[in-house]
Design a protein around this motif. Structure first.
Motif, PDB file in Angstrom:
ATOM      1  N   GLN A   1     -16.778  16.634  51.346  1.00  0.00           N
ATOM      2  CA  GLN A   1     -15.432  16.165  51.717  1.00  0.00           C
ATOM      3  C   GLN A   1     -15.469  14.678  52.062  1.00  0.00           C
ATOM      4  N   ARG A   2     -16.483  14.289  52.855  1.00  0.00           N
ATOM      5  CA  ARG A   2     -16.575  12.884  53.295  1.00  0.00           C
ATOM      6  C   ARG A   2     -16.830  11.954  52.110  1.00  0.00           C
ATOM      7  N   LEU A   3     -17.704  12.381  51.210  1.00  0.00           N
ATOM      8  CA  LEU A   3     -18.089  11.520  50.082  1.00  0.00           C
ATOM      9  C   LEU A   3     -16.897  11.178  49.186  1.00  0.00           C
ATOM     10  N   PHE A   4     -16.038  12.177  48.961  1.00  0.00           N
ATOM     11  CA  PHE A   4     -14.980  11.987  47.959  1.00  0.00           C
ATOM     12  C   PHE A   4     -13.584  11.774  48.557  1.00  0.00           C
ATOM     13  N   THR A   5     -13.454  11.761  49.868  1.00  0.00           N
ATOM     14  CA  THR A   5     -12.128  11.762  50.477  1.00  0.00           C
ATOM     15  C   THR A   5     -11.221  10.581  50.056  1.00  0.00           C
ATOM     16  N   PRO A   6      -9.940  10.842  49.788  1.00  0.00           N
ATOM     17  CA  PRO A   6      -8.984   9.767  49.505  1.00  0.00           C
ATOM     18  C   PRO A   6      -8.751   8.879  50.724  1.00  0.00           C
ATOM     19  N   ASN A   7      -9.126   9.368  51.888  1.00  0.00           N
ATOM     20  CA  ASN A   7      -8.995   8.603  53.134  1.00  0.00           C
ATOM     21  C   ASN A   7      -9.679   7.235  53.056  1.00  0.00           C
ATOM     22  N   ARG A   8     -10.679   7.111  52.160  1.00  0.00           N
ATOM     23  CA  ARG A   8     -11.369   5.824  51.975  1.00  0.00           C
ATOM     24  C   ARG A   8     -10.385   4.722  51.609  1.00  0.00           C
ATOM     25  N   PHE A   9      -9.232   5.115  51.050  1.00  0.00           N
ATOM     26  CA  PHE A   9      -8.309   4.112  50.519  1.00  0.00           C
ATOM     27  C   PHE A   9      -7.023   4.021  51.338  1.00  0.00           C
ATOM     28  N   ARG A  10      -7.138   4.392  52.598  1.00  0.00           N
ATOM     29  CA  ARG A  10      -6.021   4.249  53.521  1.00  0.00           C
ATOM     30  C   ARG A  10      -5.831   2.778  53.846  1.00  0.00           C
ATOM     31  N   LYS A  11      -4.566   2.381  53.993  1.00  0.00           N
ATOM     32  CA  LYS A  11      -4.314   0.989  54.377  1.00  0.00           C
ATOM     33  C   LYS A  11      -4.381   0.898  55.892  1.00  0.00           C
ATOM     34  N   GLU A  12      -5.089  -0.095  56.356  1.00  0.00           N
ATOM     35  CA  GLU A  12      -5.253  -0.306  57.792  1.00  0.00           C
ATOM     36  C   GLU A  12      -3.894  -0.308  58.508  1.00  0.00           C
ATOM     37  N   GLY A  13      -3.715   0.585  59.458  1.00  0.00           N
ATOM     38  CA  GLY A  13      -2.527   0.562  60.327  1.00  0.00           C
ATOM     39  C   GLY A  13      -1.241   1.009  59.660  1.00  0.00           C
TER      40      GLY A  13
END
Ligand SMILES: Cc1cc2nc3c(=O)[nH]c(=O)nc-3n(C[C@H](O)[C@H](O)[C@H](O)COP(=O)(O)OP(=O)(O)OC[C@H]3O[C@@H](n4cnc5c(N)ncnc54)[C@H](O)[C@@H]3O)c2cc1C
Length: 383
Positions: free
Chosen positions: A356-368
């Motif tokens: 889950q951590r390796l592929f999560t879309p969360n990596r591309f969240r915009k700061e704030g």
């Protein structure tokens, strides 16, 4: 055609069709919507290598995921054949990564130490396998890696999924998606289809769905060109991998030679210079191929990402919206494990946290910035 389904998959490439296959197997009513014909974008351009060890330099979660996906092909090829009648032409002859100078030899020796089960061949050992090759100083034999026929894999997933109740709408572009009271309303041409879950598997075109839902666009299109020759005698049995070229001997007698790589380029034409460059490398290694029949050449655009890893997982703020994209050079290798993973996610089955951590879309969240800050709906029209 059902107007409300459990899952809509946007994109009918190998990734979308694998997801549809695994969901259909679990009796989840799934519709794939494809803007053209299934498998005719990046999937069709691939050489089909299952290059676990050409694509990894060290152990780790990504390596294990690649390995698991490659291993799935053995039983999958039989399963798909019985459901679809299509032979995906799995080759288990291994891949031979070859060094032509000392520096490459040291790199391959280090790779051999990093993994179990890779066999070192000296120059003589290489020549025994590929007699035409005089420049090898050694190589690594990756016995368990191989290749498949990418379009056949996609077609087999598609037919098998259809045979189990899956649906496919081709020549139909997904436009806007509205998320309302836990239901997605998906605009397709002059119609709307609704679903409980949406999976974005639109390859290099997936970026708009990230942007429309408050995330950064992570996609990096990377153009690649290949050509094929049809030699009069098939003297090469194994895939050969060099630092600037690979050669994949296909069952129909073609040798696929690839591939160029142009970062941030989504042009779909095949350039003279690109093919010239590949031919030049090939003929330096195998001068006798000069006389062989040139079969075809083509281009595809790999769905790369900003951090080089695929994005497979649920949107951080919109439940039941999933991404399965960014497989870059490894979409054929990773299609089985990706399809299974997405179906496990949709069905809320156990998924290891490392995956889950390796592929999560969360990596591309915009700061704030949250999705709620941007807008109430997810949209993505146009071409
Ligand atoms: C030259 C080259 C060689 C390669 N060699 C290998 C290899 O040896 N091994 C390997 O594992 N991988 C290889 N790859 C990579 C592999 O081809 C890709 O990673 C894989 O095909 C990605 O599959 P996909 O389904 O994500 O994308 P695609 O096959 O591009 O499918 C995405 C689909 O989404 C559709 N779509 C987009 N937008 C919409 C919309 N709005 N509505 C409806 N449909 C839409 C598109 O029409 C397309 O059919 C290679 C790629 C290239 C270019």
């Amino acid at each position: 055609m059902k107007r409300h389904v459990d899952v809509v998959v946007i994109g009918g490439g190998v990734i979308g069709q694998s997801i549809a296959y695994y969901l259909s197997k679990s009796r989840v009513v799934t519709t794939v919507i494809e803007q053209g014909r299934s498998g005719r974008k990046a999937t069709q351009a691939a050489a089909g290598m299952l290059g676990v060890h050409t694509e990894n330099d060290q152990e780790g979660t990504y390596y294990q995921f690649c390995q698991a996906s490659r291993n799935m092909y053995a039983s999958l090829s039989k399963e798909l054949f019985s459901l679809s009648g299509i032979d995906i032409q799995l080759s288990t002859n291994g891949i031979l990564e070859i060094a032509t100078n000392e520096e490459q030899k040291q790199r391959l020796r280090a790779k051999q130490n990093a993994f179990e089960g890779l066999e070192w061949l000296d120059a003589e050992g290489i020549r025994k396998r590929t007699s035409a090759l005089s420049q090898a100083v050694g190589g690594l034999y990756m016995r368990r890696d191989g290749h498949v026929e990418p379009l056949k894999v996609c077609e087999a997933f598609k037919q098998a999924s259809l045979s189990m109740g899956g649906q496919l709408i081709e020549n139909c572009q997904v436009g806007e998606i509205v998320h309302d009271h836990d239901v997605f309303h998906i605009q397709i041409d002059n119609d709307v289809i609704s679903a409980d879950h949406v999976v974005v598997a639109a390859g290099v075109k997936s970026g708009r769905w990230f942007e429309a839902t408050g995330l950064m666009n992570p996609m990096v299109p990377t153009k690649g060109e290949c050509f094929a020759i049809k030699p009069s005698i098939q003297s090469i049995q194994q895939t050969l991998f060099f630092h600037n070229l690979y050669l994949v001997p296909k069952r129909d007698g073609r040798y696929i030679i690839g591939a160029t790589s142009y970062h941030d380029d989504s042009n779909s034409y095949t350039s003279t210079g690109g093919i010239f460059e590949l031919m030049n490398h090939l003929l330096k290694l195998f001068p006798s191929f000069k006389q062989e029949e040139l079969h075809s050449c083509w281009t595809g655009v790999r769905p790369g990402t900003k951090d080089g890893k695929p994005i497979i997982g649920e949107h951080p703020e919109i439940p039941h919206l999933y991404f399965a994209t960014g497989h870059y050079r490894n979409g054929i290798l990773l299609a089985p494990a990706t399809g299974k993973l997405v179906s496990d996610m949709v069905l809320k089955r156990y998924v290891p946290s490392s995956i889950q951590r390796l592929f999560t879309p969360n990596r591309f969240r915009k700061e704030g910035i949250t999705y709620a800050d941007t807008r109430e709906r997810t949209s993505g029209g146009g071409s």
